[in-house]
Scaffold this motif. Structure first.
Motif, PDB file in Angstrom:
ATOM      1  N   ARG A  68     -14.223 -12.742  -0.164  1.00 65.31           N
ATOM      2  CA  ARG A  68     -13.809 -11.527  -0.858  1.00 65.31           C
ATOM      3  C   ARG A  68     -13.761 -11.726  -2.373  1.00 65.31           C
ATOM      4  O   ARG A  68     -14.202 -10.866  -3.132  1.00 65.31           O
ATOM      5  N   VAL A  74      -2.766   1.673  -3.212  1.00 56.90           N
ATOM      6  CA  VAL A  74      -3.910   0.814  -3.460  1.00 56.90           C
ATOM      7  C   VAL A  74      -3.753  -0.463  -2.645  1.00 56.90           C
ATOM      8  O   VAL A  74      -2.662  -1.047  -2.607  1.00 56.90           O
ATOM      9  N   GLU A  75      -4.824  -0.899  -1.982  1.00 53.24           N
ATOM     10  CA  GLU A  75      -4.791  -2.160  -1.248  1.00 53.24           C
ATOM     11  C   GLU A  75      -4.470  -3.320  -2.196  1.00 53.24           C
ATOM     12  O   GLU A  75      -4.972  -3.369  -3.316  1.00 53.24           O
ATOM     13  N   SER A  76      -3.645  -4.250  -1.737  1.00 59.27           N
ATOM     14  CA  SER A  76      -3.310  -5.416  -2.555  1.00 59.27           C
ATOM     15  C   SER A  76      -4.566  -6.157  -2.990  1.00 59.27           C
ATOM     16  O   SER A  76      -4.673  -6.614  -4.131  1.00 59.27           O
ATOM     17  N   ALA A  77      -5.528  -6.284  -2.086  1.00 57.94           N
ATOM     18  CA  ALA A  77      -6.763  -7.004  -2.403  1.00 57.94           C
ATOM     19  C   ALA A  77      -7.541  -6.306  -3.508  1.00 57.94           C
ATOM     20  O   ALA A  77      -8.195  -6.960  -4.326  1.00 57.94           O
ATOM     21  N   GLU A  78      -7.479  -4.977  -3.550  1.00 55.37           N
ATOM     22  CA  GLU A  78      -8.171  -4.241  -4.610  1.00 55.37           C
ATOM     23  C   GLU A  78      -7.515  -4.495  -5.965  1.00 55.37           C
ATOM     24  O   GLU A  78      -8.210  -4.707  -6.976  1.00 55.37           O
ATOM     25  N   LEU A  79      -6.185  -4.473  -5.999  1.00 53.54           N
ATOM     26  CA  LEU A  79      -5.474  -4.738  -7.243  1.00 53.54           C
ATOM     27  C   LEU A  79      -5.728  -6.163  -7.730  1.00 53.54           C
ATOM     28  O   LEU A  79      -5.975  -6.394  -8.922  1.00 53.54           O
ATOM     29  N   LEU A 112       0.807  -1.211   0.000  1.00 54.70           N
ATOM     30  CA  LEU A 112       0.000   0.000   0.000  1.00 54.70           C
ATOM     31  C   LEU A 112       0.844   1.266   0.000  1.00 54.70           C
ATOM     32  O   LEU A 112       0.524   2.242  -0.684  1.00 54.70           O
ATOM     33  N   ALA A 163      -8.266  -8.054  -7.013  1.00 54.22           N
ATOM     34  CA  ALA A 163      -9.662  -8.178  -7.432  1.00 54.22           C
ATOM     35  C   ALA A 163      -9.838  -7.719  -8.873  1.00 54.22           C
ATOM     36  O   ALA A 163     -10.596  -8.324  -9.653  1.00 54.22           O
ATOM     37  N   GLY A 164      -9.121  -6.645  -9.259  1.00 55.07           N
ATOM     38  CA  GLY A 164      -9.188  -6.175 -10.642  1.00 55.07           C
ATOM     39  C   GLY A 164      -8.608  -7.185 -11.612  1.00 55.07           C
ATOM     40  O   GLY A 164      -9.205  -7.461 -12.662  1.00 55.07           O
ATOM     41  N   ARG A 212      -3.811  -5.639   6.510  1.00 55.55           N
ATOM     42  CA  ARG A 212      -4.509  -5.057   5.368  1.00 55.55           C
ATOM     43  C   ARG A 212      -5.755  -5.897   5.072  1.00 55.55           C
ATOM     44  O   ARG A 212      -6.086  -6.836   5.792  1.00 55.55           O
ATOM     45  N   THR A 213      -6.428  -5.595   3.965  1.00 57.16           N
ATOM     46  CA  THR A 213      -7.645  -6.317   3.598  1.00 57.16           C
ATOM     47  C   THR A 213      -7.337  -7.794   3.364  1.00 57.16           C
ATOM     48  O   THR A 213      -6.393  -8.139   2.659  1.00 57.16           O
TER      49      THR A 213
END
Length: 297
Positions: free
Chosen positions: A216, A156-161, A151, A163-164, A209-210
């Motif tokens: 998820r 950007v959260e690793s989980a967000e990246l 981060l 997820a994309g 983090r997330t």
């Protein structure tokens, strides 16, 4: 202070020490076996009682103690990697042509946090080959990989990246690789934990983090973790220190301190190589260590 560890095996040992070995651990089943010189301990948390006792979610945790490999190095690499692959396959539960997204969590610029990226750099990634050259590579499992960074570097959260990326490649399973914290220094860079419960990046150094979980991402998330650090307060308490909380805070300068071995660079490289080979063997049926070495040349 609760003793600090990410290993289910050590959490079980701590509970037994506090409760007495004659007391049954509720909601937890455990067994130990030896495979090709590797001690494999399976700790299965069955219900809420087990969760509360070990402070970990319901699921299966396999701990591989690879002390022989850490001492003898390359001579034990194929044998130890084969044990890892055999333990990992049932957790993944993949059918023949199902795909996997491998996520190398952590910061490659910080050696104790570099396990994930170092493993990913040694993987046999095949998704593009299977798609573009099906005649030659149609028999391989589609494997893709990503190193999302941290981060502080990306914002950007690793989980967000992830997820994309997962939304585009649509894997049947996510395999996350990350660094952990151990209670005992003897397990640092000599132990691998496999679990079907997912993982929370940064938990090893309490920088949570997330979480990476099935809830998820909508697909199974299997985690491979390697302890690379140990908590100073835990080590002192474990060694019988009677320092007060104030004295510990003063000793550590008011910060949470983690320690790691002097040879951490070599140790991380060595264990990352083993984990990468084990994952490659688990994902690509029919290939052996010699076949995989030819791809790396």
């Amino acid at each position: 202070m609760r003793m600090r560890t990410d290993l289910a095996l050590e959490a079980k040992e701590l509970w037994e020490e506090s409760a007495g070995k004659t007391t049954d651990l509720p909601g937890v089943a455990a067994r130990e076996q030896r495979q090709k010189g590797v001690t494999v301990t399976t700790v299965e948390i069955l219900d809420r009682r087990g969760e509360e006792a070990l402070h970990k979610p319901v699921g299966k945790y396999l701990t591989l103690e690879l002390h022989e490999y850490s001492r003898k190095g390359r001579d034990c690499l194929p044998r130890s990697a084969e044990v890892l692959s055999r333990c990992l396959r049932p957790l993944l539960g993949l059918r023949k042509h199902q795909s996997v997204l491998v996520v190398g969590l952590g910061n490659e610029a910080v050696t104790p946090d570099a396990i994930g990226p170092k493993v990913v750099r040694q993987l046999l990634v095949t998704r593009h080959l299977v798609g573009q050259l099906p005649t030659l590579f149609g028999g391989y499992r589609p494997v893709s990989a990503v190193m999302p960074g941290v981060l502080g570097m990306t914002g950007v959260e690793s989980a967000e990246l992830v997820a994309g990326v997962a939304g585009r490649v649509r894997p049947d399973c996510i395999l996350a690789v990350d660094a952990l914290a151990a209670r005992e220094l003897r397990r640092v860079c000599t132990t691998v934990q496999l679990t079907d419960t997912g993982i929370t990046p940064g938990s090893g150094v309490q920088n949570t983090r997330t979480a990476f979980t099935r809830a998820r991402f909508g697909v199974p998330v299997v985690a491979v973790g390697v302890p690379t650090v140990a908590d100073v307060e835990t080590l002192l308490r474990d060694g019988g220190s009677r320092l007060t909380e104030r004295q510990l805070e003063r000793l550590c300068g008011g910060r949470r301190m983690m320690v790691t071995p002097q040879d951490i660079d070599a140790a991380v490289n060595r264990i990352a190589r083993l984990v990468a080979l084990g994952i490659n063997l688990a994902l690509q049926d029919g290939l052996d260590a010699e076949d995989l070495a030819s791809f790396a040349e």
